[in-house]
Design a protein around this motif. Sequence first.
Motif, PDB file in Angstrom:
ATOM      1  N   ASN A 111      -5.829   5.682   2.550  1.00  0.00           N
ATOM      2  CA  ASN A 111      -5.222   4.443   2.056  1.00  0.00           C
ATOM      3  C   ASN A 111      -4.063   3.966   2.930  1.00  0.00           C
ATOM      4  O   ASN A 111      -3.043   3.505   2.420  1.00  0.00           O
ATOM      5  CB  ASN A 111      -4.762   4.640   0.599  1.00  0.00           C
ATOM      6  N   THR A 112      -4.229   4.119   4.240  1.00  0.00           N
ATOM      7  CA  THR A 112      -3.178   3.719   5.191  1.00  0.00           C
ATOM      8  C   THR A 112      -3.812   2.825   6.254  1.00  0.00           C
ATOM      9  O   THR A 112      -4.652   3.310   7.032  1.00  0.00           O
ATOM     10  CB  THR A 112      -2.562   4.975   5.854  1.00  0.00           C
ATOM     11  N   TRP A 159       0.841  -1.194   0.000  1.00  0.00           N
ATOM     12  CA  TRP A 159       0.000   0.000   0.000  1.00  0.00           C
ATOM     13  C   TRP A 159       0.878   1.246   0.000  1.00  0.00           C
ATOM     14  O   TRP A 159       2.026   1.201   0.449  1.00  0.00           O
ATOM     15  CB  TRP A 159      -0.935   0.023   1.212  1.00  0.00           C
ATOM     16  N   GLY A 174       0.028   5.247   1.183  1.00  0.00           N
ATOM     17  CA  GLY A 174      -1.006   6.172   1.638  1.00  0.00           C
ATOM     18  C   GLY A 174      -0.586   7.618   1.450  1.00  0.00           C
ATOM     19  O   GLY A 174       0.498   7.906   0.932  1.00  0.00           O
ATOM     20  N   GLU A 233       4.269   5.369   3.832  1.00  0.00           N
ATOM     21  CA  GLU A 233       4.607   4.005   3.390  1.00  0.00           C
ATOM     22  C   GLU A 233       5.488   3.334   4.432  1.00  0.00           C
ATOM     23  O   GLU A 233       6.072   3.998   5.288  1.00  0.00           O
ATOM     24  CB  GLU A 233       5.316   4.040   2.033  1.00  0.00           C
TER      25      GLU A 233
END
Lengths: 311, 155
Positions: B88-89, B3, B5, B153
């Motif tokens: 998105n984390t 992922w 973020g 990240e």
Amino acid sequence: MRKIIHRVTTEIKEIILDNDIKTLILTDPDNWPLPPFSAGSHIDVYLPSGKIRQYSLCGDPDISNEYIISVKGEKEGRGGSQEVHELRKGDILPVSLPRNNFPLMPAQNYLFIAGGIGVTPFLSMIPVLERSNSQWELHICASNKNNIPCSRLLKSYMEDERVHWHFSEEGNRISIPQVINEVSLGQQLYCCGPEKMLMEFENLNSEISERVHIEHFGFNKPIDDPAYEIYLKRSDKTILVPRGETMLNALWNADIEVPASCEGGVCLECKTRYLEGVPAHRDLTMKIADRDNYLTPCVSGCSSSRLVLDI
Amino acid sequence: MSWVGKIEGLHRTPRSFLPMKSFQSLKLITGVGVEEDRHSTGEAFHSDRPEEGRQITLFETETLEALLRDNGVKLSMEDHRRNVTTRNTPLNHLVGKRFKVGNALLQGMRLSTPCNHIEQITGLDIFYLLMNRAGLNCKIIVGGEIFVNDRIELE
């Protein structure tokens, strides 16, 4: 033990003296915005002596960086107002988050009745109503023209035809029944003032009673109950509440920790479950249904010989 | 799990109870906290119970979106009272992990827990709705200035 970090920290930025009323303008020490409030809200003020008192916020809720309170010096009071009058510009004054037991209900038209210093909550409501183009009228009761409460805050409304003055020493005392008779359909009626005036509104046997809103600021009558006994079931302890003593003080004297704030039967912070006995409730804000199970030790007395508390 | 973020919002306040203000950047001080934030100056509600995991706190934007979508509760980035709002984390997966936020390096210490304090301030009934998604408490391993839109990240 609560610390300053558990309160809203304010600094006295300015003091306005107006006869026997002291108006404090409170800000964050760095002028950061303060927690927001709605019209009709009040705050608890934590005084240096440990006393806690409630005062209406009388500034415009849209001004985010200051709280304004006005306090009348009451020589016969419980000492809180005298202590406020000793505060100085620059003093740090911890306060609570604002609470609102006297909110503006949706309406097009509002009628406000203020007895003396009871004008304060309306001073936060009027700017809100002006912005929304709502109609309002304010009746202010005072002893005479030289004794107008918060005259500096009211300055821009002195000549306003929506403000009606009632000076008892000039034979112009307000007639509550007449005011009630003139209430129009859909008008919300708000009253804040001395206990006697509030009682007159509370005892209304009128079809408008559900549109009447009253702001109380604590139980001012001295407690003069005969001595009685409380049994703390979970602690298995019996405490005597001496004549003239509050249940709360008796609990504290016995080293029973009960949180409390207003000590006037308003905030309900000391609300305690009881299991047996008949309390004399005397609080001003608890829901009727809750009284079957709870009492407020700051003002409640005992109508039986003994109370059993669930602590 | 892969992922990347990003930072959606940055906020701080100097004292307990005061509203959070939005900033385009925050200065992170290694081992201390966010400059001028209440957790670094000892003026936070919980400063009488200090812990290094409160040096900086993070919260997922996706939780704000879920509260509105599933519960009709509108909570803004100013309201949740954490310093960094992320997108998105997967914050719940970062306890014990080191991860980069812009030029800074953080270590996830423990999940934030909802508290009555936030209900008191917001006036919203959100205590139970925030269970297991109240954010992440972190220690600042390497400080620096972080900015809105910075990447997040794993180290």
